[in-house]
Design an enzyme around this catalytic site. Structure first.
Site, PDB file in Angstrom:
ATOM      1  N   GLY A   1       0.891  -0.998   0.341  1.00 31.67           N
ATOM      2  CA  GLY A   1       0.177  -0.220   0.088  1.00 31.67           C
ATOM      3  C   GLY A   1       0.746   0.810  -0.273  1.00 31.67           C
TER       4      GLY A   1
ATOM      5  N   MET B   1      -3.212  -7.582  -7.513  1.00 33.44           N
ATOM      6  CA  MET B   1      -2.822  -8.076  -7.991  1.00 33.44           C
ATOM      7  C   MET B   1      -3.716  -9.020  -8.076  1.00 33.44           C
ATOM      8  SD  MET B   1       0.052  -6.484  -8.186  1.00 33.44           S
ATOM      9  CE  MET B   1       0.892  -7.906  -8.591  1.00 33.44           C
TER      10      MET B   1
ATOM     11  N   LEU C   1      -9.776  -8.242 -12.414  1.00 31.18           N
ATOM     12  CA  LEU C   1     -10.886  -8.354 -12.441  1.00 31.18           C
ATOM     13  C   LEU C   1     -11.954  -8.557 -13.537  1.00 31.18           C
ATOM     14  CD1 LEU C   1     -10.184  -4.796 -11.466  1.00 31.18           C
ATOM     15  CD2 LEU C   1     -11.411  -6.443 -10.300  1.00 31.18           C
TER      16      LEU C   1
ATOM     17  N   ASN D   1      -4.847   2.253 -13.205  1.00 29.41           N
ATOM     18  CA  ASN D   1      -4.412   1.369 -12.837  1.00 29.41           C
ATOM     19  C   ASN D   1      -2.368   1.686 -12.749  1.00 29.41           C
ATOM     20  OD1 ASN D   1      -2.748  -1.434 -11.688  1.00 29.41           O
ATOM     21  ND2 ASN D   1      -2.424  -1.697 -13.221  1.00 29.41           N
TER      22      ASN D   1
ATOM     23  N   HIS E   1       1.466   0.719 -12.739  1.00 33.21           N
ATOM     24  CA  HIS E   1       2.949  -0.638 -13.394  1.00 33.21           C
ATOM     25  C   HIS E   1       3.832  -0.351 -13.561  1.00 33.21           C
ATOM     26  CE1 HIS E   1       3.536  -4.623 -14.698  1.00 33.21           C
ATOM     27  NE2 HIS E   1       3.815  -3.983 -15.630  1.00 33.21           N
TER      28      HIS E   1
ATOM     29  N   ASP F   1      -2.539  -5.380 -17.378  1.00 25.59           N
ATOM     30  CA  ASP F   1      -1.605  -4.261 -17.584  1.00 25.59           C
ATOM     31  C   ASP F   1      -1.695  -3.329 -18.746  1.00 25.59           C
ATOM     32  OD1 ASP F   1      -0.504  -4.451 -15.416  1.00 25.59           O
ATOM     33  OD2 ASP F   1       0.829  -5.798 -15.740  1.00 25.59           O
TER      34      ASP F   1
ATOM     35  N   ALA G   1       9.565   7.417  -8.522  1.00 24.62           N
ATOM     36  CA  ALA G   1       9.152   7.608  -8.987  1.00 24.62           C
ATOM     37  C   ALA G   1       6.583   7.023  -9.231  1.00 24.62           C
ATOM     38  CB  ALA G   1       9.673   7.345 -10.424  1.00 24.62           C
TER      39      ALA G   1
END
Ligand code: GAR
Length: 214
Positions: A14, A89, A92, A106, A108, A144, A172
């Protein structure tokens, strides 16, 4: 001005959730987190939600459709307008993805479309790339994938191992996700096919080069 209500889905640590919580502490930030959902009861991110006084729900890994139904109900109850996947992870189901089309993001840890899926940092090192980074995108059914909102680039150093590169990218990520959510909350994003147009801000604001300076 009403702030955009964001629901964050997590599975673990998190730290991106924390970056969003920290950004939303500023009353001038145009979004607030109103619900955190975890598919794992042991996700460390749940404590971060509790620490910030944000309601959370655990919706355990059951059959995919059941997760989507329970998550949809919880998001509706909290009047969520944007779903942010932050280290979520689990795949859906297509109905859920369609229901939140262009309202679900999302993050990634690679420069998509390179290295989607698991262990992107390890695979980037194995491929010998000289830069990597992270991507925030709107979610589409394939893992992704989806229209790219913002990316941040970091160098890959010759001595990097997977942990070192992951840490540089993660720093980042913590810049990029709050930025992408802000752009959406300000109504600056529009999607045409696979392209996200960002209005009113110059490209350096959503294509960040080594923002953490690592
Ligand atoms: C982050 O690096 C995020 O980009 C990645 O999982 C990590 C979660 O960290 N997500 C994916 O790989 C999605 N395919 P966090 O729980 O500390 O935010």
């Amino acid at each position: 001005m009403a702030r955009l209500k964001v629901g964050v889905l997590i599975s673990g640590r998190g730290s991106n959730l924390q970056a969003l919580i920290d950004a939303a502490r500023d009353p001038a930030y145009p979004a607030e987190i109103t619900l955190v959902i975890s598919n794992r009861p042991d996700a460390a991110g749940l404590a971060r939600a509790a620490g910030a006084g944000i309601p959370s729900r655990v919706i355990a890994d059951t059959e995919r459709g059941a997760f989507a139904a329970a998550a949809s109900a919880a998001l509706r109850e909290s009047a969520v307008e944007l779903v942010a996947l932050a280290g979520f992870m689990r795949i859906l189901d297509d109905g859920f993805v369609a229901a939140w089309r262009d309202r679900m993001m999302n993050i990634h840890p690679s420069l998509l479309p390179a290295f989607p899926g698991l262990h992107p940092q390890r695979r980037a090192l194995a491929a010998g790339v000289k830069v990597s980074g992270c991507t925030v995108h709107f979610v589409r059914p394939e893992i992704d994938s989806g229209p790219i909102i913002a990316q941040a680039v970091v160098p890959v150093h010759p001595a990097d191992d997977e942990d070192a590169l992951a840490a540089r990218i993660l720093a980042a990520e913590h810049f990029l996700y709050p930025l992408a959510v802000r752009l959406h909350a300000e109504g600056r994003l529009s999607v045409a096919g696979n392209i996200v147009m960002v209005s009113g801000v110059p490209p350096p604001e959503f294509a960040l080069f080594n923002p953490a300076g690592g």
